[in-house]
Write a protein that holds these residues in place. Structure first.
Motif, PDB file in Angstrom:
ATOM      1  N   THR A 195     -16.355   4.471   7.738  1.00 35.69           N
ATOM      2  CA  THR A 195     -15.955   3.335   7.067  1.00 35.69           C
ATOM      3  C   THR A 195     -16.294   3.674   5.542  1.00 35.69           C
TER       4      THR A 195
ATOM      5  N   HIS B 258     -16.057   2.544   1.167  1.00 35.10           N
ATOM      6  CA  HIS B 258     -15.789   1.531   0.168  1.00 35.10           C
ATOM      7  C   HIS B 258     -15.183   2.238  -1.222  1.00 35.10           C
TER       8      HIS B 258
ATOM      9  N   LEU C 215     -12.133   0.690   3.706  1.00 41.92           N
ATOM     10  CA  LEU C 215     -11.201   1.585   4.648  1.00 41.92           C
ATOM     11  C   LEU C 215     -12.150   2.049   6.091  1.00 41.92           C
ATOM     12  N   ARG C 216     -11.347   1.669   7.099  1.00 39.59           N
ATOM     13  CA  ARG C 216     -12.016   1.951   8.447  1.00 39.59           C
ATOM     14  C   ARG C 216     -10.984   3.002   9.200  1.00 39.59           C
ATOM     15  N   GLN C 217     -11.499   3.970   9.606  1.00 38.78           N
ATOM     16  CA  GLN C 217     -10.655   5.010  10.681  1.00 38.78           C
ATOM     17  C   GLN C 217     -11.268   5.327  11.725  1.00 38.78           C
TER      18      GLN C 217
ATOM     19  N   LEU D 131     -11.410  -2.095  -1.859  1.00 35.56           N
ATOM     20  CA  LEU D 131     -10.688  -1.692  -0.688  1.00 35.56           C
ATOM     21  C   LEU D 131     -11.964  -1.290   0.564  1.00 35.56           C
TER      22      LEU D 131
ATOM     23  N   LEU E 127      -8.312  -5.393   2.055  1.00 28.98           N
ATOM     24  CA  LEU E 127      -8.131  -5.792   0.655  1.00 28.98           C
ATOM     25  C   LEU E 127      -8.619  -7.153   0.155  1.00 28.98           C
TER      26      LEU E 127
ATOM     27  N   ALA F 128      -2.875   1.632   7.134  1.00 31.29           N
ATOM     28  CA  ALA F 128      -2.650   2.340   6.025  1.00 31.29           C
ATOM     29  C   ALA F 128      -2.146   3.741   6.641  1.00 31.29           C
TER      30      ALA F 128
ATOM     31  N   LEU G  56       0.905  -1.434   0.059  1.00 28.49           N
ATOM     32  CA  LEU G  56       0.256  -0.124   0.185  1.00 28.49           C
ATOM     33  C   LEU G  56       0.872   1.178  -0.081  1.00 28.49           C
TER      34      LEU G  56
ATOM     35  N   ILE H 275      -4.779   6.405  -1.403  1.00 29.02           N
ATOM     36  CA  ILE H 275      -4.277   4.977  -1.124  1.00 29.02           C
ATOM     37  C   ILE H 275      -4.159   4.501  -2.694  1.00 29.02           C
TER      38      ILE H 275
ATOM     39  N   TYR I 235      -7.072   1.479   8.778  1.00 28.07           N
ATOM     40  CA  TYR I 235      -6.771  -0.010   8.418  1.00 28.07           C
ATOM     41  C   TYR I 235      -7.617  -0.126   6.970  1.00 28.07           C
ATOM     42  N   VAL I 236      -7.037  -0.976   6.220  1.00 28.02           N
ATOM     43  CA  VAL I 236      -7.823  -1.269   5.055  1.00 28.02           C
ATOM     44  C   VAL I 236      -8.030  -2.649   4.775  1.00 28.02           C
TER      45      VAL I 236
END
Length: 434
Positions: free
Chosen positions: A102, A104, A88-90, A86, A136, A148, A54, A76, A133-134
């Motif tokens: 979250t 997509h 993605l959650r932050q 992908l 994949l 990430a 990544l 990314i 965090y992603v």
């Protein structure tokens, strides 16, 4: 690594088919072959995902305006030769809402994906943003969870965006009528500027007769229309200011208003000082102006926090009388006390109004007013309405007494405190009340 959605669906279908093996024994070979195929696909996908790297771009520092909606960007890219899905959650610190986001997206080979994460700052301060965090996946059999980027820092500052929004309006309207430089100008003002010889177009009322007699010729007095005045912004940080309105506290709204007003005062070339108070006033910032002083105001107000203490207006008045030696506009941002606590406030106004001009920006309680104006439907609601109406009428009476004692009072909501403070300040300047 973890199972992907496609793998879970395939295993579910195979499990359902396995229930039919006692009835159709030939299905056992089909199920075994299906398991081997699914395992092969999952293994191949796991191996390919393990090789993917990544490339993450995100700002190391993020500054957000308090009480405003904003975005946190993150970009990314991957080294994969095939498209990847992908997820993605932050997770976010307590300074912002929501607590997690979250997103997509599909990342194709040679391209990058931009995520704009929506945020709203609800508290001032600084905090560390954890790594995102992603998840994949390519075919959906296996998902790889990867970090990430690195940790970054978040700063929630007073709302400087409101200053920017009013900048153009101030140039177009307010300064057009008063002048881009408010101090000094020659005219029919109150501030003495100089004496000079009489010319033919001068008004006889401006002649200084005593000076003319001493010099043996006509001498005229000139006055400044405006001057650089001193503005002191006092921010209440007592327990009443800790209540939240529109996700942020009343103190946060007052801080935003103070920063906005400081900028406007600086544009009018007035000196502005800021202090906070509860049981006693702090040192705050002395009156000054300039870009460096505005940065100091922003830094000072950023660290203010509401304290669960009583508000002592007499201590504030006593401290201001010791500090201020010239007539000043004292702008107090507060929530008016209840009926039994108003005597100290009235005595404080009497102490200040003799030399200075106190201006109260009072943050109203909309829920209390709504309860006072509610038409009760039963006895319980009647009792609630009567209590609320008594509190509201006491508040209206207190504002009337403050005005009678020489103070200016602006009743406003927490959201409009900044604009109403600016309007009240400009009104004082236009009326030359100082």
């Amino acid at each position: 690594m973890r199972p992907g959605p496609l793998l879970l669906r395939a295993l579910t279908a195979i499990a359902i088919a396995a229930l039919l093996v006692p009835i159709v024994p030939a299905l056992a070979w089909v199920i075994a072959a299906a398991l081997m195929i699914v395992a092969g696909f999952a293994t191949a996908e796991a191996i390919s995902l393990k090789r993917v790297e990544l490339v993450v771009e995100r700002p190391p520092k993020l500054a957000l305006p308090l009480g405003e909606n904003d975005i946190a960007p993150i970009r990314i890219a991957t080294t994969s030769s095939r498209p990847l899905r992908l997820l993605l959650r932050q997770h976010w610190p307590d300074l912002v809402a929501p607590r997690s986001t979250t997103k997509h997206a599909i990342c194709r080979p040679g391209e990058s994906v931009s995520f704009d994460l929506d945020l709203r700052a609800i508290a001032r301060g600084a905090a560390t943003i954890d790594r995102a965090y992603v998840a994949l996946t390519s075919r959906g059999f296996i998902e790889r969870i990867a970090a990430a980027g690195d940790e970054s820092t978040m700063h929630v500052l007073p709302n400087l965006r409101a200053v920017k929004r009013l900048h153009k309006q101030l140039n177009s309207y307010a300064l057009r009528s008063i002048g881009s430089r408010a101090a000094p100008r020659i005219g029919k003002g109150r501030e003495f500027d100089r004496m000079r010889d009489y010319v033919s177009d001068d008004d006889f009322r401006d002649i200084a007769w005593k000076a003319s007699a001493r010099h043996g010729r006509l001498i005229v007095q000139e006055y400044r229309l405006d001057r650089s005045q001193e503005i002191v912004v006092c921010i209440d940080k007592g327990h009443r200011m800790a209540a939240r309105v529109e996700q942020i506290t009343r103190l946060d709204h007052a801080v935003n208003a103070a920063v906005l007003l400081s900028y406007i005062c600086n544009r009018f070339e007035d000196k502005v000082g800021v202090l906070s108070f509860d049981t006693a006033p702090d040192k705050g910032l002395p009156t000054s102006r300039g870009a460096a002083h505005l940065r100091a105001v922003t830094a000072y107000t950023s660290q203010l926090q509401a304290e669960y203490r009583d508000t002592d207006y007499l201590a504030l008045a006593g401290g201001l009388r010791k500090r201020l030696h010239h007539r000043s506009l004292i702008l107090i941002m507060t929530v008016l006390p209840e009926r039994e606590e108003r005597h100290d406030l009235l005595r404080a106004v009497d102490m200040l109004a003799a030399q200075h001009l106190p201006l109260f920006i009072t943050i109203t309680d909309r829920d209390l007013r709504a309860a006072a104006e509610t038409l009760p439907a039963d006895r319980e609601e009647l009792s609630r309405t009567l209590v609320a109406r008594d509190l509201w009428l006491g508040r209206v009476e207190l504002m009337r007494e403050l005005r009678a004692r020489g103070a200016l009072v602006v009743d406003t909501t927490a959201e409009e405190a900044g604009v109403d403070s600016v309007n009240a300040y400009i009104d004082v300047k236009r009326r030359q009340l100082l």
